[in-house]
Enzyme design. Sequence first.
Site, mmCIF file in Angstrom:
data_model
loop_
_atom_site.group_PDB
_atom_site.id
_atom_site.type_symbol
_atom_site.label_atom_id
_atom_site.label_comp_id
_atom_site.label_asym_id
_atom_site.label_seq_id
_atom_site.Cartn_x
_atom_site.Cartn_y
_atom_site.Cartn_z
ATOM 1 N N THR A 176 -11.875 12.721 5.574
ATOM 2 C CA THR A 176 -11.827 12.840 4.117
ATOM 3 C C THR A 176 -11.416 14.274 3.833
ATOM 4 O O THR A 176 -11.608 15.137 4.675
ATOM 5 C CB THR A 176 -13.244 12.587 3.533
ATOM 6 O OG1 THR A 176 -13.673 11.287 3.908
ATOM 7 C CG2 THR A 176 -13.298 12.723 2.031
ATOM 8 N N ARG A 204 -13.813 -2.504 0.768
ATOM 9 C CA ARG A 204 -14.911 -1.563 1.044
ATOM 10 C C ARG A 204 -14.660 -0.236 0.281
ATOM 11 O O ARG A 204 -13.588 0.327 0.348
ATOM 12 C CB ARG A 204 -14.990 -1.292 2.539
ATOM 13 C CG ARG A 204 -16.068 -0.278 2.953
ATOM 14 C CD ARG A 204 -15.504 1.096 3.170
ATOM 15 N NE ARG A 204 -16.508 2.038 3.667
ATOM 16 C CZ ARG A 204 -16.331 3.343 3.722
ATOM 17 N NH1 ARG A 204 -15.206 3.882 3.317
ATOM 18 N NH2 ARG A 204 -17.271 4.148 4.169
ATOM 19 N N VAL A 205 -15.649 0.233 -0.429
ATOM 20 C CA VAL A 205 -15.547 1.520 -1.123
ATOM 21 C C VAL A 205 -16.525 2.485 -0.477
ATOM 22 O O VAL A 205 -17.691 2.147 -0.258
ATOM 23 C CB VAL A 205 -15.879 1.365 -2.625
ATOM 24 C CG1 VAL A 205 -15.856 2.722 -3.325
ATOM 25 C CG2 VAL A 205 -14.889 0.412 -3.289
ATOM 26 N N GLY A 206 -16.031 3.673 -0.166
ATOM 27 C CA GLY A 206 -16.897 4.689 0.444
ATOM 28 C C GLY A 206 -17.422 5.659 -0.605
ATOM 29 O O GLY A 206 -17.292 5.436 -1.819
ATOM 30 N N ASP A 207 -17.997 6.746 -0.118
ATOM 31 C CA ASP A 207 -18.653 7.692 -1.029
ATOM 32 C C ASP A 207 -17.683 8.590 -1.789
ATOM 33 O O ASP A 207 -18.063 9.221 -2.767
ATOM 34 C CB ASP A 207 -19.652 8.560 -0.257
ATOM 35 C CG ASP A 207 -18.988 9.385 0.835
ATOM 36 O OD1 ASP A 207 -17.888 9.013 1.316
ATOM 37 O OD2 ASP A 207 -19.565 10.416 1.229
ATOM 38 N N THR A 227 -18.211 14.354 3.768
ATOM 39 C CA THR A 227 -17.304 13.561 4.598
ATOM 40 C C THR A 227 -18.176 12.768 5.571
ATOM 41 O O THR A 227 -19.352 13.064 5.738
ATOM 42 C CB THR A 227 -16.339 14.436 5.421
ATOM 43 O OG1 THR A 227 -17.121 15.252 6.296
ATOM 44 C CG2 THR A 227 -15.487 15.315 4.552
ATOM 45 N N GLY A 228 -17.549 11.801 6.231
ATOM 46 C CA GLY A 228 -18.297 11.038 7.224
ATOM 47 C C GLY A 228 -18.637 9.660 6.703
ATOM 48 O O GLY A 228 -17.968 9.136 5.810
ATOM 49 N N GLY A 230 -19.679 7.148 4.620
ATOM 50 C CA GLY A 230 -20.031 7.106 3.205
ATOM 51 C C GLY A 230 -21.187 6.186 2.881
ATOM 52 O O GLY A 230 -21.909 6.406 1.901
HETATM 53 N N1 GLY Z 1 -16.596 9.572 3.501
HETATM 54 C C1 GLY Z 1 -15.506 8.718 3.381
HETATM 55 C C2 GLY Z 1 -15.814 7.296 3.416
HETATM 56 O O1 GLY Z 1 -16.903 6.899 3.791
HETATM 57 O O2 GLY Z 1 -14.957 6.532 3.078
#
Ligand code: GLY
Length: 315
Positions: A176, A204-207, A227-228, A230
């Site tokens: 990210t 899928r939606v991340g953070d 990052t990482g 989410g």
């Molecule tokens: N941190 C990015 C994601 O989980 O998509």
Amino acid sequence: MTLARIIGTRNTRGVLHIGAEILRNGGSAIDAVEATVNAVEDNPLDQTVGYGGIPNLLGEVELDASIMDGKTLKAGAVAGIKHHKNPISIARKVMEVTPHVLLIGEGAELFAEVMGFKKCELLTNRSRKIYDAFLRDAIQELDESFNRYKKYLEQYIKNYRLREWYEKLTLKHHGTVNVIAIDSKGNICVGVSTSGTALKLPGRVGDSAIIGAGNYADNRYGGAACTGRGELTIRLSTAKSIVNYMKNGLSVKEACIQAIKDINSLNEIGGVSCIAMDKNGNTWAASNRRIPIYYYMDIEMKKPIELKGTLIQAK
Ligand code: GLY
């Protein structure tokens, strides 16, 4: 007057000067963050953000991004958007011209089109090759006979090893871009953009698109970004927690460390890193996967310097 400055994750090393230059010329933190994130999104060699990002399980690149203005606490975000390489700019438009915070999928694409953003193909030859290699490995873990993506997706969903398998994937590929800037007026902005986990389930939606999880800014206390994996920061509202820890009197360093300890207390597989800046421009980073490196540049510097944060290994 604040000494304007900007920080970013590893992948901003070659482009952080773009934001610093904007700040040096009296530009806003929002302009500096957007331009720096755009430069990473445009880079086809960055496989975790924007153009050239690794696609989802069906081979489609779906992007998430968000931006937050610490002065007004306004925010904009897009999730699962296809065919647009600069989701951070679309997120900024969501913040500035709509009454909403988050637009997803086709709605976000329609909004982008109306706002004049040009569509493009996000998959490059390079990202297609990486995707094919990932898919081959992943298929072998499941069943060598599934070589059609749709079939593979069906099996992936029906298979009770879905969770375990996703955890393996998140260890292999995650990335990210995070950028935080403070301008001479003391306004803080945080921007985050990603193509998400490689081979993620479509939708899928991340953070990175979730205000409070991957992104938070408040001029009164500071800003933070993650990052990482989410899924973990969504569960803990990590970026907002870091800002809250600063609000409650922790230093930026203590706040980052506490947030990663919180992640570790979940006892889940998956790395998370964070970067943060307090209201005075002090910065730090923390991670549970490796010593976190981030880049820093203030307007008196000619080029960015590399800084190291704190590694808090999970037990
Ligand atoms: N941190 C990015 C994601 O989980 O998509």
